[in-house]
Design a protein around this motif. Structure first.
Motif, short mmCIF file in Angstrom:
data_model
loop_
_atom_site.label_atom_id
_atom_site.label_comp_id
_atom_site.label_asym_id
_atom_site.label_seq_id
_atom_site.Cartn_x
_atom_site.Cartn_y
_atom_site.Cartn_z
N UNK A 166 27.10 -29.15 21.47
CA UNK A 166 26.12 -28.67 20.61
C UNK A 166 26.49 -27.03 20.53
N UNK A 169 29.52 -25.42 18.47
CA UNK A 169 29.22 -25.83 17.63
C UNK A 169 28.41 -24.74 17.07
N UNK A 174 28.91 -21.86 13.01
CA UNK A 174 27.50 -22.14 12.29
C UNK A 174 27.77 -21.24 10.61
N UNK A 230 2.91 -6.23 19.77
CA UNK A 230 2.83 -7.05 20.93
C UNK A 230 4.78 -6.45 21.36
N UNK A 276 20.23 -11.07 13.66
CA UNK A 276 19.28 -11.58 13.04
C UNK A 276 19.00 -12.71 13.11
N UNK A 277 20.06 -13.21 12.62
CA UNK A 277 20.54 -14.47 12.02
C UNK A 277 20.61 -15.45 12.77
N UNK A 280 19.80 -15.28 16.79
CA UNK A 280 17.81 -16.08 17.45
C UNK A 280 18.06 -17.58 16.16
N UNK A 281 19.14 -18.11 15.60
CA UNK A 281 18.96 -19.49 15.72
C UNK A 281 19.60 -20.32 16.54
N UNK A 284 16.74 -20.30 19.43
CA UNK A 284 16.06 -21.39 19.46
C UNK A 284 16.40 -22.27 19.74
N UNK A 285 17.44 -23.17 20.02
CA UNK A 285 17.49 -24.46 20.65
C UNK A 285 18.36 -24.20 21.33
N UNK A 288 15.10 -22.40 24.41
CA UNK A 288 14.10 -22.61 24.01
C UNK A 288 12.67 -21.39 24.78
N UNK A 291 10.75 -15.45 23.93
CA UNK A 291 9.75 -16.04 23.19
C UNK A 291 10.60 -15.46 21.65
N UNK A 292 10.88 -15.89 20.50
CA UNK A 292 11.92 -15.20 19.33
C UNK A 292 11.09 -13.77 18.72
N UNK A 296 13.77 -11.27 17.31
CA UNK A 296 13.92 -11.07 16.14
C UNK A 296 13.11 -9.48 15.60
N UNK B 14 15.66 -25.63 12.22
CA UNK B 14 16.74 -25.78 13.16
C UNK B 14 16.45 -26.90 14.38
N UNK B 54 15.59 -18.70 8.80
CA UNK B 54 15.27 -20.25 9.10
C UNK B 54 13.96 -20.43 8.60
N UNK B 81 9.60 -29.34 23.95
CA UNK B 81 10.65 -28.35 24.11
C UNK B 81 10.58 -26.77 22.88
N UNK B 82 10.92 -27.49 21.65
CA UNK B 82 11.23 -26.80 20.65
C UNK B 82 9.75 -25.98 19.44
N UNK C 29 29.80 -28.12 11.04
CA UNK C 29 29.07 -26.55 10.48
C UNK C 29 27.95 -27.49 9.60
N UNK C 30 26.49 -25.96 9.51
CA UNK C 30 25.80 -26.16 8.43
C UNK C 30 26.28 -25.20 7.48
#
Ligand SMILES: Nc1ncnc2c1ncn2[C@@H]1O[C@H](COP(=O)(O)O)[C@@H](O)[C@H]1O
Ligand SMILES: Nc1ncnc2c1ncn2[C@@H]1O[C@H](COP(=O)(O)O)[C@@H](O)[C@H]1O
Ligand SMILES: Nc1ncnc2c1ncn2[C@@H]1O[C@H](COP(=O)(O)O)[C@@H](O)[C@H]1O
Ligand code: NA
Ligand code: NA
Ligand code: NA
Lengths: 325, 103, 325, 103, 103, 325
Positions: A166, A169, A174, A230, A276-277, A280-281, A284-285, A288, A291-292, A296, B14, B54, B81-82, C29-30
């Motif tokens: 994954x 991929x 992407x 922050x 930034x795309x 980050x995507x 996140x996966x 996790x 902290x996004x 970002x 996502x 996203x 988790x997400x 692909x997405x």
């Protein structure tokens, strides 16, 4: 320093519309580019730059210079996340450090495209293979970031299972990478003839759509600025100093490889920019725990504006100093 | 009319593929997905990346009451988790050829 | 056979981007063109092709050739669903047979547009009135399909009530037909002057938007391919052989009418193509008993790719054989 | 606050006009329609044409409890003929100038 | 799983900012917003401007049962002044790290 | 009167596509431009016209003529809502009267843009500063309308609290005004060079996108026509006669100021047109007591079509009578 380059950059429509977008957020105007238009515009930009790059790759061919530059690009994409990880770990935990490092190891296609439009306007040529470098530099940092997390959490006694298929991929297929690489290939296959028939679409509109897209980027970046409170001083400095450092390394490599002024600028911009795309995507996966808002906001609200407003002309100024015409 | 359960899930896009997989595995094969949903998180942070590219998704699925247990068991780890939240409520389904309860 | 036409067709950006879209689905692909962009692009294509057709209709005028060609077009649009219905009924029930027959009697505007772009590139002229043929061939099959269902279900003792006013509106006033016919009329009314002021929009962008749209069509077609398992061998063969047969009939008629090479190709493509938007939508409403995956998947995942990849250049090859230059 | 009924209908967009007509005839004059809803059918088939240009729609209407009977009677034949599902649940309405129950 | 309340608000998009402010003040910090929602008003008038450029919005927020009172008090004046409707219902939340009830 | 101007206007693609959109609604076709495309197109139009205006402002400079024209524009934007308010109050309550008056005091950017496209086609020049007039005339009527409501409801013993900061933001920073003013400024800053690089986007596509957008406007306006039953004869007459009167006043002022034919037409169109986006949005927030169907339907379903079909060519005809070439 000769400020005229900065001013001529700032007086560009794309940069000014970026400011306009930021202003809209600051004065609380209700201006917005309704979704999914921004996504569509970004697909267009990848399509157009990729296709153009492919068409020009036919002309330049795959020479030794090309191979070495692409190699250098990949090496930088692996090296940057490693060295920045150790800097970041001084203040942050492993997860955040790795995610931010990956962000800065990867690239921002829009920054690259803005730089290429800047070169076009100044009449400075660059080669199509730099777009291949763009494509190659997007993914490695994701893998490196994840390896770093695994190494350093194992060290801490936590074990992680990673769905590598994954991750790969996400990294290599992407939508940005896929469309960019696909467009380069198609441009390469159809060559000059294909380039000609698509010209009004891929070239004529390019500058205008970039301008319109940067209006949206201004809106987006400005909305992220309040997150920076922050984020803290450490990360904000990081988000300005590391791009400068990366650009400097990039320029040194470019000089060493003896590539042209235009290519050198694009190489520096690739090294200096942060994703930034795509990253980050992926983060996140795959991480996790991080902290996004940290990765970002720094990439989007600090590094991106810094590069397109100050960075691009400054890097070019340095090039003009060190390259003989 | 008979009782069925409505499952509502809010998550970042996502996660979409993973969530639908889990729903499917839990025996809930039908669903709808509303995309480009703007949102603000529980803690008031703009953690969601919707401002870049996203967006959040809002997933709705209707299921039989018995399917709820496996759904909860399968979905909760994902949410933990997400991120994302899941809500369940009671609705009456109008019996029709294609209704959930006719399965 | 001379493969160069196929290759020059395959090396076209639109066809290559169609492949790219299919590949994206196969490698998971997405990549996606976010809705409602595809709908908007298809409106643009209808608008542009219709308007251009109208403008050129002014030049050619309404001659005897025009009248006969349009007549032949309508006849084919009525004949194809009838004869294919009887072939389909060998294996399928009345509802499915009629729905699929209607699908193949109607046309695919995108296939037509791809063929016209192909002709443009090869510098082979065609006339504006062919776009009128496109418009005229979209609807009759819907009516014929419904009549067939009624005849053969009455035979079986089932009676159906049909809201004919609704059916006629669906057939003749659905958005594709309406926009296409409207644009032809407006092009005709504004003539060369109108054509000129709209040129950068309707002509300059045309090829690029077609290319982008075919990227989406590739995504859509590939997603349908897994449906084909359920469709079975009979329908898949149908979806390839019937277009070839229809194209052959179309070419024979074109030769008989003595129309030019470009027009003949477009006529053949109209006969060979199958509708995957207007007719399926109408069939869902008027013949809800039929299984949509059968008629959508065959038209979209087999016939459409077959025509734009293999069909168009092969039909042109045959034309080149039989037409004297 | 008073009890009203929430009606949720998922159907293909080509049915939209017909469904809204039936709702209107059943005395339910207000509704919202969410378009471009992605979905997967009950039986796991991709029967819906959303991949071409016919997307699903998600219709929500709030009505008084008495309106439910005519709604069910009017909507069910449509669902049986063209597909789609319909769910009904209880919600509390905040009384306001324009609320359903003020009619 | 524990009981939470689902708040649904339909309003014209020009009110969106005001409504979210009020929700926030009432202690409900999370929400989702679905935009470009087509609709027809209670009285069958096309009063809504959605046909020009002001579309309706559909706001969903989940909250704890105690938050409902302040929400109603804060939202009702807005609805009375500018139009729009608000509905409240019961749903079960799947406990997760980020769930409403964990606050 | 010489009907050729009306005919040459009606035979314009934008006007014809407006009719096509209306027809689609009347014959119940399912044609629609899917949201958010119309919003995006209108952002484009504001961007393009604003930018072009700014670029040309550099050429004309800020002369005495410019200052006087802009002053006259602002005065008209304040005067129109006041005098129409008293006419409207003869039949309507204070709230409705003020909201409609504000609508007619403000302007419709699309009407202006259609007029400018008409001038372009006839080869009649106009100046960039008229776009500044467009921007300046959008907001004052909102303020004036609200003041009128306050004055006349206080008179009736009702007190209202007004959040003026919000009102001012709605009036001066709503997305249309903001994007238009911002684009004018950026056009002005980047000047001819910026204008050139953006030309294929802002100029090449302009006419086509206007045409496409008017197709949508036709759909929207036709849907509003059934509202007119409730509106009554008084308001329908108002919606035709007041634009004529306002155009006449505008032309008298233009003649007095001695501005060119092109500028005079645009000035007349600004006076004659009514807002159907910005002002209605503001009125819903600030005067929620008023009935939106009254002010939206008159502006959109009567005044807008009247201006773009009949008004523009008639005003130009009058100009041709009174201006010496
Ligand atoms: N209480 C809530 N009600 C409705 N939606 C919520 C709520 N809390 C969070 N959300 C949505 O869920 C997304 C993820 O939330 P979070 O994981 O808290 O950042 C947010 O962007 C919102 O769209
Ligand atoms: N159990 C379900 N929950 C939510 N949506 C569903 C469910 N089943 C079907 N749908 C939706 O209804 C549409 C039509 O379903 P079907 O008639 O089963 O093909 C699908 O495309 C889904 O969007
Ligand atoms: N009974 C209802 N059910 C669902 N939505 C409604 C209902 N009544 C009104 N609406 C929605 O609320 C919006 C405003 O309604 P109104 O204030 O009555 O004009 C309408 O445009 C609809 O989208
Ligand atoms: Na980088
Ligand atoms: Na056919
Ligand atoms: Na006016």
């Amino acid at each position: 320093m000769d400020a005229s380059l900065i001013i001529s950059n700032i007086l560009n429509p794309p940069v000014l519309f970026f400011f306009l977008g930021m202003t809209a957020v600051f004065v609380k105007s209700d201006l917005e580019i309704p979704p999914p238009a921004p996504k569509l515009l970004s697909l267009y930009l990848l399509f157009a730059i990729g296709f153009k790059g492919g068409v020009e790759l036919v002309k330049s061919g795959i020479t030794q210079e090309v191979v070495f530059t692409l190699l250098a690009a990949v090496l930088m994409a692996c090296f940057v996340p490693i060295y920045t990880f150790f800097i970041l770990k001084l203040k942050l935990d492993v997860y955040d450090a790795a995610a931010i490092a990956a962000t800065y190891g990867s690239i921002s296609a829009v920054t690259f495209i803005t730089a290429s439009a800047f070169l076009n306007e100044l009449g400075i040529p660059f080669d199509g293979y730099m777009i291949a470098a763009l494509a190659l530099m997007e993914s490695p940092a994701i893998i490196v970031g994840l390896i770093l997390v695994n190494l350093f959490t194992v060290e801490q006694g936590k074990s992680r299972e990673v769905a590598w298929s994954e991750v790969l991929r996400d990294a290599f297929l992407n939508s940005s990478v896929f469309l960019l690489v696909g467009s380069v290939l198609i441009g390469f296959l159809t060559g000059e003839h294909g380039g000609k028939v698509l010209e009004p679409f891929t070239q004529g509109l390019f500058y205008g759509i970039l301008t319109f897209f940067l209006l949206d980027m201004g809106l987006v970046a400005a909305k992220r600025i309040k997150d920076l409170q922050k984020t803290g001083f450490f990360l904000i400095s990081f988000a300005i100093l590391i791009p400068i450092l990366n650009a400097a390394i990039g320029l040194a490599i470019a000089k060493f490889l003896g590539i042209s002024q235009g290519n050198a600028l694009l190489f520096a911009v690739l090294c200096a920019s942060a994703s930034y795309i795509a990253v980050p995507a992926a983060m996140r996966l795959t991480v996790p725990e991080a902290n996004p808002s940290l990765y970002v906001s720094t990439a989007l609200a600090v590094t991106f504006p810094f590069n397109i407003i100050v960075g691009i002309p400054v890097y070019l100024y340095v090039i003009k100093l060190f390259w003989s015409q | 009319m008979h009782l069925v359960k409505k499952i509502e899930i809010i998550a970042n896009s996502f996660e979409l593929g993973k969530i639908l997989d889990r729903l499917d595995k839990s025996g809930v094969h039908g669903h709808i997905v509303i995309r480009n949903v703007a949102g603000k998180g529980l803690r008031g942070t703009a953690e969601d990346l919707d401002m870049t590219m996203l967006d959040n998704v809002y997933i709705i699925a209707f299921s039989t009451p018995e399917q709820i247990k496996p759904v909860v068991e399968n979905i909760r780890p994902l949410l933990n988790k997400f991120g994302g939240t899941c809500y369940i409520s009671d609705v009456m389904e109008i019996s029709s050829v294609k209704c959930v309860a006719s399965m």
